[in-house]
Design an enzyme around this catalytic site. Structure first.
Site, PDB file in Angstrom:
ATOM      1  N   ALA A  83       5.322  -0.255   0.199  1.00  0.00           N
ATOM      2  CA  ALA A  83       6.112  -0.580  -0.845  1.00  0.00           C
ATOM      3  C   ALA A  83       7.151   0.516  -1.489  1.00  0.00           C
ATOM      4  CB  ALA A  83       5.200  -0.897  -2.224  1.00  0.00           C
ATOM      5  N   LEU A  84       7.030   1.527  -0.556  1.00  0.00           N
ATOM      6  CA  LEU A  84       7.670   2.774  -0.814  1.00  0.00           C
ATOM      7  C   LEU A  84       8.709   2.873   0.173  1.00  0.00           C
ATOM      8  CD1 LEU A  84       5.170   5.281  -1.887  1.00  0.00           C
ATOM      9  CD2 LEU A  84       6.436   3.899  -3.390  1.00  0.00           C
ATOM     10  N   PRO A  85      10.252   2.495   0.142  1.00  0.00           N
ATOM     11  CA  PRO A  85      10.968   2.364   1.235  1.00  0.00           C
ATOM     12  C   PRO A  85      11.463   3.760   1.980  1.00  0.00           C
ATOM     13  CG  PRO A  85      12.254   1.703  -0.827  1.00  0.00           C
ATOM     14  CD  PRO A  85      10.561   1.740  -1.242  1.00  0.00           C
ATOM     15  N   ASP A  86      11.581   4.647   1.028  1.00  0.00           N
ATOM     16  CA  ASP A  86      11.860   6.080   1.648  1.00  0.00           C
ATOM     17  C   ASP A  86      10.783   6.691   2.515  1.00  0.00           C
ATOM     18  OD1 ASP A  86      14.325   5.761   0.679  1.00  0.00           O
ATOM     19  OD2 ASP A  86      14.052   7.307  -1.029  1.00  0.00           O
ATOM     20  N   LYS A  87       9.723   6.357   2.041  1.00  0.00           N
ATOM     21  CA  LYS A  87       8.371   7.266   2.580  1.00  0.00           C
ATOM     22  C   LYS A  87       8.206   6.309   3.953  1.00  0.00           C
ATOM     23  CE  LYS A  87       3.379   7.217   2.105  1.00  0.00           C
ATOM     24  NZ  LYS A  87       3.001   8.236   3.193  1.00  0.00           N
TER      25      LYS A  87
ATOM     26  N   ARG B 275      -4.614   3.158  -6.093  1.00  0.00           N
ATOM     27  CA  ARG B 275      -5.438   4.624  -5.686  1.00  0.00           C
ATOM     28  C   ARG B 275      -6.243   4.226  -7.320  1.00  0.00           C
ATOM     29  NH1 ARG B 275      -3.087  10.170  -3.503  1.00  0.00           N
ATOM     30  NH2 ARG B 275      -3.179   9.129  -1.283  1.00  0.00           N
TER      31      ARG B 275
ATOM     32  N   ARG C 225     -15.008   0.798 -10.882  1.00  0.00           N
ATOM     33  CA  ARG C 225     -14.589   0.416  -9.558  1.00  0.00           C
ATOM     34  C   ARG C 225     -14.308  -1.169  -9.689  1.00  0.00           C
ATOM     35  NH1 ARG C 225     -18.343   1.569  -4.674  1.00  0.00           N
ATOM     36  NH2 ARG C 225     -17.585   3.281  -4.191  1.00  0.00           N
TER      37      ARG C 225
ATOM     38  N   ASN D  23     -10.416  -0.381   0.565  1.00  0.00           N
ATOM     39  CA  ASN D  23     -11.730  -0.289  -0.081  1.00  0.00           C
ATOM     40  C   ASN D  23     -11.631  -1.120  -1.503  1.00  0.00           C
ATOM     41  OD1 ASN D  23     -13.498   0.789   1.631  1.00  0.00           O
ATOM     42  ND2 ASN D  23     -12.627   2.732   1.269  1.00  0.00           N
TER      43      ASN D  23
ATOM     44  N   ASP E 135     -18.972   4.589   9.493  1.00  0.00           N
ATOM     45  CA  ASP E 135     -20.035   5.277   9.058  1.00  0.00           C
ATOM     46  C   ASP E 135     -21.123   5.466  10.353  1.00  0.00           C
ATOM     47  OD1 ASP E 135     -20.150   3.680   5.764  1.00  0.00           O
ATOM     48  OD2 ASP E 135     -18.869   3.278   7.424  1.00  0.00           O
TER      49      ASP E 135
ATOM     50  N   ARG F  19     -19.822   8.656  12.129  1.00  0.00           N
ATOM     51  CA  ARG F  19     -20.344   9.751  11.516  1.00  0.00           C
ATOM     52  C   ARG F  19     -21.767   9.814  12.034  1.00  0.00           C
ATOM     53  NH1 ARG F  19     -16.971   7.858   6.341  1.00  0.00           N
ATOM     54  NH2 ARG F  19     -15.078   9.109   6.770  1.00  0.00           N
TER      55      ARG F  19
ATOM     56  N   HIS G 226     -20.130  -0.952   3.430  1.00  0.00           N
ATOM     57  CA  HIS G 226     -19.307   0.393   3.890  1.00  0.00           C
ATOM     58  C   HIS G 226     -19.577   1.414   2.664  1.00  0.00           C
ATOM     59  CE1 HIS G 226     -16.632   3.476   4.895  1.00  0.00           C
ATOM     60  NE2 HIS G 226     -15.621   2.831   4.021  1.00  0.00           N
TER      61      HIS G 226
ATOM     62  N   THR H 151      -9.408  10.848   3.857  1.00  0.00           N
ATOM     63  CA  THR H 151      -9.789  10.860   5.079  1.00  0.00           C
ATOM     64  C   THR H 151      -8.807  10.081   5.897  1.00  0.00           C
ATOM     65  OG1 THR H 151     -10.835   8.720   5.040  1.00  0.00           O
ATOM     66  CG2 THR H 151     -12.293  10.755   4.333  1.00  0.00           C
TER      67      THR H 151
HETATM   68  P1  6V0 Z   1      -2.746   5.860   0.351  1.00  0.00           P
HETATM   69  O1  6V0 Z   1      -2.203   7.097   1.248  1.00  0.00           O
HETATM   70  O2  6V0 Z   1      -2.289   5.795  -1.264  1.00  0.00           O
HETATM   71  O3  6V0 Z   1      -1.946   4.692   0.923  1.00  0.00           O
HETATM   72  C1  6V0 Z   1      -1.966   3.455   0.469  1.00  0.00           C
HETATM   73  C2  6V0 Z   1      -0.417   2.895   0.550  1.00  0.00           C
HETATM   74  O4  6V0 Z   1      -0.501   1.494   0.252  1.00  0.00           O
HETATM   75  C3  6V0 Z   1       0.740   3.584  -0.183  1.00  0.00           C
HETATM   76  O5  6V0 Z   1       1.396   4.356   0.872  1.00  0.00           O
HETATM   77  C4  6V0 Z   1       1.352   2.742  -0.965  1.00  0.00           C
HETATM   78  O6  6V0 Z   1       2.627   2.834  -1.093  1.00  0.00           O
HETATM   79  C5  6V0 Z   1       0.939   1.261  -0.075  1.00  0.00           C
HETATM   80  N1  6V0 Z   1       0.846   0.127  -0.930  1.00  0.00           N
HETATM   81  C6  6V0 Z   1       0.773   0.060  -2.353  1.00  0.00           C
HETATM   82  N2  6V0 Z   1       1.091  -1.356  -2.518  1.00  0.00           N
HETATM   83  C7  6V0 Z   1       1.357  -2.012  -1.499  1.00  0.00           C
HETATM   84  C8  6V0 Z   1       2.325  -3.170  -1.409  1.00  0.00           C
HETATM   85  N3  6V0 Z   1       2.182  -4.133  -2.195  1.00  0.00           N
HETATM   86  N4  6V0 Z   1       2.707  -3.423  -0.029  1.00  0.00           N
HETATM   87  C9  6V0 Z   1       2.753  -2.599   0.867  1.00  0.00           C
HETATM   88  N5  6V0 Z   1       2.046  -1.294   0.514  1.00  0.00           N
HETATM   89  C10 6V0 Z   1       1.637  -1.022  -0.444  1.00  0.00           C
HETATM   90  O7  6V0 Z   1      -4.183   5.821   0.642  1.00  0.00           O
HETATM   91  P2  6V0 Z   1      -4.977   6.025   1.975  1.00  0.00           P
HETATM   92  O8  6V0 Z   1      -4.086   5.597   3.190  1.00  0.00           O
HETATM   93  O9  6V0 Z   1      -5.725   7.168   1.902  1.00  0.00           O
HETATM   94  O10 6V0 Z   1      -6.038   4.801   1.844  1.00  0.00           O
HETATM   95  C11 6V0 Z   1      -5.790   3.357   1.851  1.00  0.00           C
HETATM   96  C12 6V0 Z   1      -6.941   2.689   1.810  1.00  0.00           C
HETATM   97  O11 6V0 Z   1      -8.006   2.738   2.796  1.00  0.00           O
HETATM   98  C13 6V0 Z   1      -7.764   2.838   0.358  1.00  0.00           C
HETATM   99  O12 6V0 Z   1      -8.160   1.708  -0.220  1.00  0.00           O
HETATM  100  C14 6V0 Z   1      -8.972   3.458   0.999  1.00  0.00           C
HETATM  101  O13 6V0 Z   1     -10.106   3.643   0.027  1.00  0.00           O
HETATM  102  C15 6V0 Z   1      -9.277   2.988   2.217  1.00  0.00           C
HETATM  103  N6  6V0 Z   1     -10.006   3.573   3.326  1.00  0.00           N
HETATM  104  C16 6V0 Z   1     -10.873   2.760   4.129  1.00  0.00           C
HETATM  105  C17 6V0 Z   1     -12.043   3.363   4.739  1.00  0.00           C
HETATM  106  C18 6V0 Z   1     -13.013   2.393   5.558  1.00  0.00           C
HETATM  107  O14 6V0 Z   1     -13.608   2.873   6.245  1.00  0.00           O
HETATM  108  N7  6V0 Z   1     -12.775   1.367   5.411  1.00  0.00           N
HETATM  109  C19 6V0 Z   1     -11.657   4.765   5.178  1.00  0.00           C
HETATM  110  C20 6V0 Z   1     -10.763   5.346   4.601  1.00  0.00           C
HETATM  111  C21 6V0 Z   1      -9.878   4.967   3.536  1.00  0.00           C
END
Ligand code: 6V0
Length: 333
Positions: free
Chosen positions: A52-56, A98, A105, A137, A165, A168, A192, A247
């Protein structure tokens, strides 16, 4: 007469094979670790990144593209519009909201379901034959949500589940036994995270069960010690998050490993989140996704192992299934 193209090369006949396309939705820490590992392992001809974040997003794509001289040739594309995923063989969803401090939850789950309502139907429309691999998650409930929202057959919707898991778990056992983690067979199944179930009877090295010999040689290997190791597996995720904030590498390798089994039709067995209804006494009318060892290949989930569990292990699975089912009933899908 052959004609040279701009690179000075003459192509005798046009030769095209079907290209493999993988999409990663969510270019955060986890999505980028997955994309990077898929790239280095040469698992796709094209990777489409969506965020959703175009620059990143553009920054992440360019950064990876600049490594082209050191990597297998892979076309990288990115867009905030999910249409860029059109024609994917596999779509990996890591996008997630986030947790806000103090947020429950369930509230986080509801926000992620709202996000999935935007993402999943669009993914299914652009790639009706794709396999969906859910990582966001809470992964088990969100895999169920993705299944419902996509309308895909159940074999084509998979959650990364306890594959991480289990890795690990194997690492901790390998350290203890002083062997290579790849030679340690050990499964964690179920939900999980916090309530995952370690299946001690599956722990073997070079095909030899080790639990009995461990218990004979170490009188300290009692039930409490085993639960301590399981807790250490669960806590290792929290430890990494408290130290570095998130992670990424292990989940990146873990998901790339699933991608390899699926796209290369490896038929390897992985503990992943699949429809667990009817297994281990889970009620027939409870549609829940939980991790069980499953055979993965080009068709997605090709089979699920009906493992032998102790009554205690099966009852833990049923208890997770009940909680997950109750939560999913609140989502109104
Ligand atoms: P992060 O770094 O916040 O990345 C999430 C990304 O999603 C961000 O870059 C957001 O901009 C993007 N995003 C949000 N809304 C949208 C949308 N509508 N369309 C497209 N992109 C969007 O989080 P991170 O990468 O650390 O984690 C991502 C998810 O993975 C979280 O839900 C974690 O809890 C989950 N994980 C799951 C694990 C597993 O074993 N299943 C392990 C680690 C993390």
């Amino acid at each position: 007469r052959p004609v040279a193209d701009d690179a000075g090369l003459c192509t005798p006949t046009s030769h095209r094979r079907r290209l493999t396309k993988v999409s990663v939705i969510g270019a955060g820490n986890v999505g980028m670790a997955i994309a990077q590992t898929i790239l280095t392992r040469d698992l796709a001809d094209e990777i489409a990144l969506v965020d959703a974040l175009p620059d990143k997003l553009r920054g992440e794509m360019l950064d990876l593209q600049h490594a082209a001289a050191f990597l297998p040739r892979t076309r990288l594309v990115s867009d905030t519009d999910i249409a860029v995923t059109r024609g994917s063989d596999l779509a990996i969803v890591t996008a997630g909201a986030r947790q806000i401090p103090g947020e429950t939850r369930l509230n986080l789950l509801q926000r992620n379901v709202a996000l999935f309502r935007k993402i999943v139907p669009a993914l299914a429309e652009h790639s009706p034959d794709a396999i969906l691999l859910i990582v966001s998650n809470p992964v088990d409930v969100l895999t169920y949500v993705a299944w419902k929202l996509s309308g895909f057959p159940v074999n084509r919707v998979i959650g990364s589940g306890t594959n991480l898991d289990s890795s690990r778990f194997r690492f901790l056992l390998a350290e203890h036994l002083d062997v290579n983690a790849q030679d340690v067979q050990a499964y964690m199944v179920g939900e999980h995270g916090d309530s995952s179930v370690a299946i001690w009877s599956t722990v073997s090295v070079a095909g030899m069960p080790v639990l009995k010999s461990l218990q004979e040689s170490h009188s300290s290997f009692d039930e409490e010690a085993l639960e301590g190791i399981r807790r250490a597996v669960v806590n290792s995720a929290y430890e990494v998050i408290s130290l570095k904030g998130y992670t990424s590498w292990a989940i990146g390798y873990s998901v790339a490993n699933l991608v390899s089994s699926i796209l290369r039709d490896q038929r390897r067995i992985h503990p992943v989140s699949v429809l667990a209804t009817g297994f281990h006494g889970i009620a027939d009318d409870h549609e829940v996704f939980l991790s069980l060892p499953a055979r993965l290949g080009r068709g997605g989930v090709l089979g699920v192992a009906d493992m032998e569990l102790t009554e205690e292990e099966a009852s833990r699975l049923r208890s997770s299934a009940k909680t997950l089912w109750e939560n999913s009933q609140l989502l109104g899908l």
